[in-house]
Write a protein that holds these residues in place. Structure first.
Motif, PDB file in Angstrom:
ATOM      1  N   ALA A   9      29.981 -32.651 -20.762  1.00  0.00           N
ATOM      2  CA  ALA A   9      28.843 -33.229 -20.301  1.00  0.00           C
ATOM      3  C   ALA A   9      27.566 -32.302 -20.407  1.00  0.00           C
ATOM      4  CB  ALA A   9      29.115 -33.638 -18.712  1.00  0.00           C
ATOM      5  N   CYS A  10      26.436 -32.901 -19.941  1.00  0.00           N
ATOM      6  CA  CYS A  10      25.393 -32.099 -19.949  1.00  0.00           C
ATOM      7  C   CYS A  10      24.788 -31.966 -18.457  1.00  0.00           C
ATOM      8  CB  CYS A  10      24.018 -32.801 -20.682  1.00  0.00           C
ATOM      9  SG  CYS A  10      24.227 -32.792 -22.488  1.00  0.00           S
ATOM     10  N   ASP A  11      24.775 -30.496 -18.029  1.00  0.00           N
ATOM     11  CA  ASP A  11      24.385 -30.463 -16.478  1.00  0.00           C
ATOM     12  C   ASP A  11      25.317 -30.846 -15.360  1.00  0.00           C
ATOM     13  OD1 ASP A  11      21.926 -29.197 -17.478  1.00  0.00           O
ATOM     14  OD2 ASP A  11      20.956 -31.367 -17.782  1.00  0.00           O
ATOM     15  N   SER A  12      25.938 -31.890 -15.519  1.00  0.00           N
ATOM     16  CA  SER A  12      26.918 -32.416 -14.504  1.00  0.00           C
ATOM     17  C   SER A  12      27.658 -33.786 -15.068  1.00  0.00           C
ATOM     18  CB  SER A  12      26.210 -32.902 -13.143  1.00  0.00           C
ATOM     19  OG  SER A  12      25.685 -33.934 -13.351  1.00  0.00           O
ATOM     20  N   TYR A  13      29.039 -33.610 -14.354  1.00  0.00           N
ATOM     21  CA  TYR A  13      29.633 -34.984 -14.658  1.00  0.00           C
ATOM     22  C   TYR A  13      30.312 -35.476 -13.381  1.00  0.00           C
ATOM     23  CZ  TYR A  13      33.664 -37.365 -16.995  1.00  0.00           C
ATOM     24  OH  TYR A  13      34.385 -38.207 -17.441  1.00  0.00           O
ATOM     25  N   THR A  14      30.343 -36.787 -13.229  1.00  0.00           N
ATOM     26  CA  THR A  14      30.778 -37.331 -11.999  1.00  0.00           C
ATOM     27  C   THR A  14      32.389 -38.062 -12.320  1.00  0.00           C
ATOM     28  OG1 THR A  14      28.609 -37.785 -11.266  1.00  0.00           O
ATOM     29  CG2 THR A  14      30.450 -39.241 -10.072  1.00  0.00           C
ATOM     30  N   TRP A  15      33.153 -37.801 -11.531  1.00  0.00           N
ATOM     31  CA  TRP A  15      34.688 -38.060 -11.827  1.00  0.00           C
ATOM     32  C   TRP A  15      35.143 -38.468 -10.458  1.00  0.00           C
ATOM     33  CZ3 TRP A  15      39.314 -35.067 -11.881  1.00  0.00           C
ATOM     34  CH2 TRP A  15      40.138 -35.634 -12.609  1.00  0.00           C
ATOM     35  N   HIS A  16      35.729 -39.774 -10.432  1.00  0.00           N
ATOM     36  CA  HIS A  16      36.199 -40.268  -8.885  1.00  0.00           C
ATOM     37  C   HIS A  16      35.599 -39.888  -7.828  1.00  0.00           C
ATOM     38  CE1 HIS A  16      39.977 -41.526 -10.740  1.00  0.00           C
ATOM     39  NE2 HIS A  16      39.956 -40.289 -11.434  1.00  0.00           N
ATOM     40  N   ASP A  56      33.195 -37.500  -7.285  1.00  0.00           N
ATOM     41  CA  ASP A  56      32.799 -35.997  -7.080  1.00  0.00           C
ATOM     42  C   ASP A  56      31.787 -35.739  -8.420  1.00  0.00           C
ATOM     43  OD1 ASP A  56      33.999 -35.812  -4.573  1.00  0.00           O
ATOM     44  OD2 ASP A  56      35.874 -35.373  -5.878  1.00  0.00           O
ATOM     45  N   THR A  57      30.951 -34.933  -8.063  1.00  0.00           N
ATOM     46  CA  THR A  57      29.915 -34.436  -9.097  1.00  0.00           C
ATOM     47  C   THR A  57      30.452 -33.209  -9.323  1.00  0.00           C
ATOM     48  OG1 THR A  57      28.186 -36.197  -8.698  1.00  0.00           O
ATOM     49  CG2 THR A  57      27.671 -34.260  -9.861  1.00  0.00           C
ATOM     50  N   TYR A  58      30.465 -32.781 -10.746  1.00  0.00           N
ATOM     51  CA  TYR A  58      31.114 -31.348 -11.015  1.00  0.00           C
ATOM     52  C   TYR A  58      29.831 -30.744 -11.815  1.00  0.00           C
ATOM     53  CZ  TYR A  58      35.487 -32.786  -9.559  1.00  0.00           C
ATOM     54  OH  TYR A  58      36.533 -33.311  -8.962  1.00  0.00           O
ATOM     55  N   THR A  59      29.411 -29.517 -11.628  1.00  0.00           N
ATOM     56  CA  THR A  59      28.213 -28.866 -12.390  1.00  0.00           C
ATOM     57  C   THR A  59      28.714 -27.518 -13.175  1.00  0.00           C
ATOM     58  OG1 THR A  59      27.688 -27.511 -10.483  1.00  0.00           O
ATOM     59  CG2 THR A  59      26.605 -29.692 -10.669  1.00  0.00           C
ATOM     60  N   GLU A  60      29.987 -27.216 -13.024  1.00  0.00           N
ATOM     61  CA  GLU A  60      30.596 -26.114 -13.776  1.00  0.00           C
ATOM     62  C   GLU A  60      31.736 -26.436 -14.486  1.00  0.00           C
ATOM     63  OE1 GLU A  60      31.480 -23.036 -11.203  1.00  0.00           O
ATOM     64  OE2 GLU A  60      29.647 -23.079 -10.033  1.00  0.00           O
ATOM     65  N   SER A  61      32.099 -25.916 -15.651  1.00  0.00           N
ATOM     66  CA  SER A  61      33.029 -26.182 -16.609  1.00  0.00           C
ATOM     67  C   SER A  61      34.408 -25.792 -15.764  1.00  0.00           C
ATOM     68  CB  SER A  61      33.180 -25.242 -17.796  1.00  0.00           C
ATOM     69  OG  SER A  61      31.925 -25.605 -18.433  1.00  0.00           O
ATOM     70  N   GLY A  62      35.492 -26.363 -16.201  1.00  0.00           N
ATOM     71  CA  GLY A  62      36.784 -26.272 -15.366  1.00  0.00           C
ATOM     72  C   GLY A  62      37.664 -27.289 -15.705  1.00  0.00           C
ATOM     73  N   THR A  63      38.944 -26.983 -14.796  1.00  0.00           N
ATOM     74  CA  THR A  63      40.132 -28.015 -14.848  1.00  0.00           C
ATOM     75  C   THR A  63      39.987 -28.610 -13.542  1.00  0.00           C
ATOM     76  OG1 THR A  63      41.077 -26.695 -16.467  1.00  0.00           O
ATOM     77  CG2 THR A  63      42.448 -28.204 -15.203  1.00  0.00           C
ATOM     78  N   SER A  82      51.089 -40.334  -9.795  1.00  0.00           N
ATOM     79  CA  SER A  82      50.397 -39.997 -10.991  1.00  0.00           C
ATOM     80  C   SER A  82      49.309 -38.661 -10.835  1.00  0.00           C
ATOM     81  CB  SER A  82      49.727 -41.185 -11.651  1.00  0.00           C
ATOM     82  OG  SER A  82      49.268 -40.993 -12.809  1.00  0.00           O
ATOM     83  N   LEU A  83      49.078 -38.066 -11.903  1.00  0.00           N
ATOM     84  CA  LEU A  83      48.074 -37.032 -11.766  1.00  0.00           C
ATOM     85  C   LEU A  83      47.252 -37.106 -13.018  1.00  0.00           C
ATOM     86  CD1 LEU A  83      47.111 -34.255 -10.634  1.00  0.00           C
ATOM     87  CD2 LEU A  83      48.912 -33.185 -12.310  1.00  0.00           C
ATOM     88  N   GLU A  84      46.147 -37.180 -12.526  1.00  0.00           N
ATOM     89  CA  GLU A  84      44.935 -37.114 -13.879  1.00  0.00           C
ATOM     90  C   GLU A  84      44.483 -35.575 -13.947  1.00  0.00           C
ATOM     91  OE1 GLU A  84      41.990 -40.019 -13.407  1.00  0.00           O
ATOM     92  OE2 GLU A  84      43.150 -41.629 -13.052  1.00  0.00           O
ATOM     93  N   VAL A  85      44.351 -35.110 -14.979  1.00  0.00           N
ATOM     94  CA  VAL A  85      43.719 -33.912 -15.140  1.00  0.00           C
ATOM     95  C   VAL A  85      42.734 -33.800 -15.921  1.00  0.00           C
ATOM     96  CG1 VAL A  85      44.301 -31.483 -16.082  1.00  0.00           C
ATOM     97  CG2 VAL A  85      46.049 -32.949 -15.177  1.00  0.00           C
ATOM     98  N   LEU A  86      41.427 -33.176 -15.424  1.00  0.00           N
ATOM     99  CA  LEU A  86      40.264 -33.305 -16.338  1.00  0.00           C
ATOM    100  C   LEU A  86      39.873 -31.750 -16.617  1.00  0.00           C
ATOM    101  CD1 LEU A  86      37.378 -34.447 -17.103  1.00  0.00           C
ATOM    102  CD2 LEU A  86      36.534 -33.885 -14.809  1.00  0.00           C
ATOM    103  N   TYR A  87      39.939 -31.731 -18.030  1.00  0.00           N
ATOM    104  CA  TYR A  87      39.230 -30.463 -18.567  1.00  0.00           C
ATOM    105  C   TYR A  87      37.631 -30.654 -18.984  1.00  0.00           C
ATOM    106  CZ  TYR A  87      44.341 -29.831 -18.916  1.00  0.00           C
ATOM    107  OH  TYR A  87      45.650 -29.887 -18.665  1.00  0.00           O
ATOM    108  N   LEU A  88      36.893 -30.032 -18.023  1.00  0.00           N
ATOM    109  CA  LEU A  88      35.337 -30.485 -18.417  1.00  0.00           C
ATOM    110  C   LEU A  88      34.679 -29.097 -18.981  1.00  0.00           C
ATOM    111  CD1 LEU A  88      33.256 -32.191 -17.763  1.00  0.00           C
ATOM    112  CD2 LEU A  88      33.144 -31.163 -15.295  1.00  0.00           C
ATOM    113  N   THR A  89      33.842 -29.387 -19.811  1.00  0.00           N
ATOM    114  CA  THR A  89      33.087 -28.511 -20.347  1.00  0.00           C
ATOM    115  C   THR A  89      31.490 -29.153 -20.024  1.00  0.00           C
ATOM    116  OG1 THR A  89      34.412 -27.915 -22.205  1.00  0.00           O
ATOM    117  CG2 THR A  89      32.265 -27.082 -22.466  1.00  0.00           C
ATOM    118  N   VAL A  90      30.788 -28.234 -19.224  1.00  0.00           N
ATOM    119  CA  VAL A  90      29.445 -28.497 -18.561  1.00  0.00           C
ATOM    120  C   VAL A  90      28.523 -27.746 -19.491  1.00  0.00           C
ATOM    121  CG1 VAL A  90      27.961 -28.784 -17.142  1.00  0.00           C
ATOM    122  CG2 VAL A  90      30.122 -29.189 -16.509  1.00  0.00           C
TER     123      VAL A  90
END
Length: 180
Positions: free
Chosen positions: A117-124, A126-133, A146-154
């Motif tokens: 994502a560019c700058d931020s990513y909204t998932w469920h 929540d808005t994330y502004t840093e890369s991470g899991t 059930s478990l959802e795992v988001l591997y995010l690159t910002v």
């Protein structure tokens, strides 16, 4: 003349029996509760009657239908696979009984999501502004964990500021700037 008479009498013998599933009496097999009669002779040759008061109890077959997530414990055993399982037991009256478990085991999911994502990513929500899991606990459509795992690159936008002091006139030419 003197008659010495001995009169012998027949007997009536009452028997009270309780049995599981069937009872054998004088060579006959009885499977239903009831009162049964048997004519016989006493040892002295007089007619005698035996009366059987019979109670027949039956074993049970109990079908259980269960749905579980990941595993199910029944009579001390843990099952992780859908199937039909059997357990021999006794009724409260002491007769053989069979329990049949018809088991469906559903499993939770782990869902991996890879996002850039560019700058931020909204998932469920929540808005994330840093890369991470990131992790999100949810339920499958069948109600299992059930478990959802988001591997995010910002990646971040780059802004350029130009400070210019001009005497006279100035013309700015836009160039495409690429950052990596």
């Amino acid at each position: 003349e003197v008659l010495h008479l001995t009169v012998n009498y027949g007997d009536t013998i009452d028997l009270y029996e309780v049995s599981c599933d069937s009872y054998t009496w004088h060579g006959d097999i009885y499977t239903v509760s009831g009162t049964y009669y048997y004519d016989t002779l006493t040892v002295l040759g007089c007619d005698s009657l035996e009366v059987l008061h019979l109670t027949v109890n039956y074993g049970d077959t109990i079908d259980l239908y269960e749905v579980a997530c990941d595993s199910y414990t029944w009579h001390g055993d843990t099952y992780t696979v859908s199937g039909t399982y059997y357990y021999d037991t006794l009724t409260v009256l002491g007769c053989d009984s069979l329990e049949v478990l018809h088991l469906t085991v559903n499993y939770g999911d782990t869902i991996d999501l890879y996002e850039v994502a560019c700058d931020s990513y909204t998932w469920h929500g929540d808005t994330y502004t840093e890369s991470g899991t990131y992790y999100y606990d949810t339920l499958t459509v069948l109600g299992c964990d059930s478990l959802e795992v988001l591997y995010l690159t910002v990646k971040y936008s780059t802004y350029f500021t130009y400070d210019t002091t001009v005497c006279g006139s100035y013309q700015f030419a836009e160039e495409e700037l690429t950052m990596s």
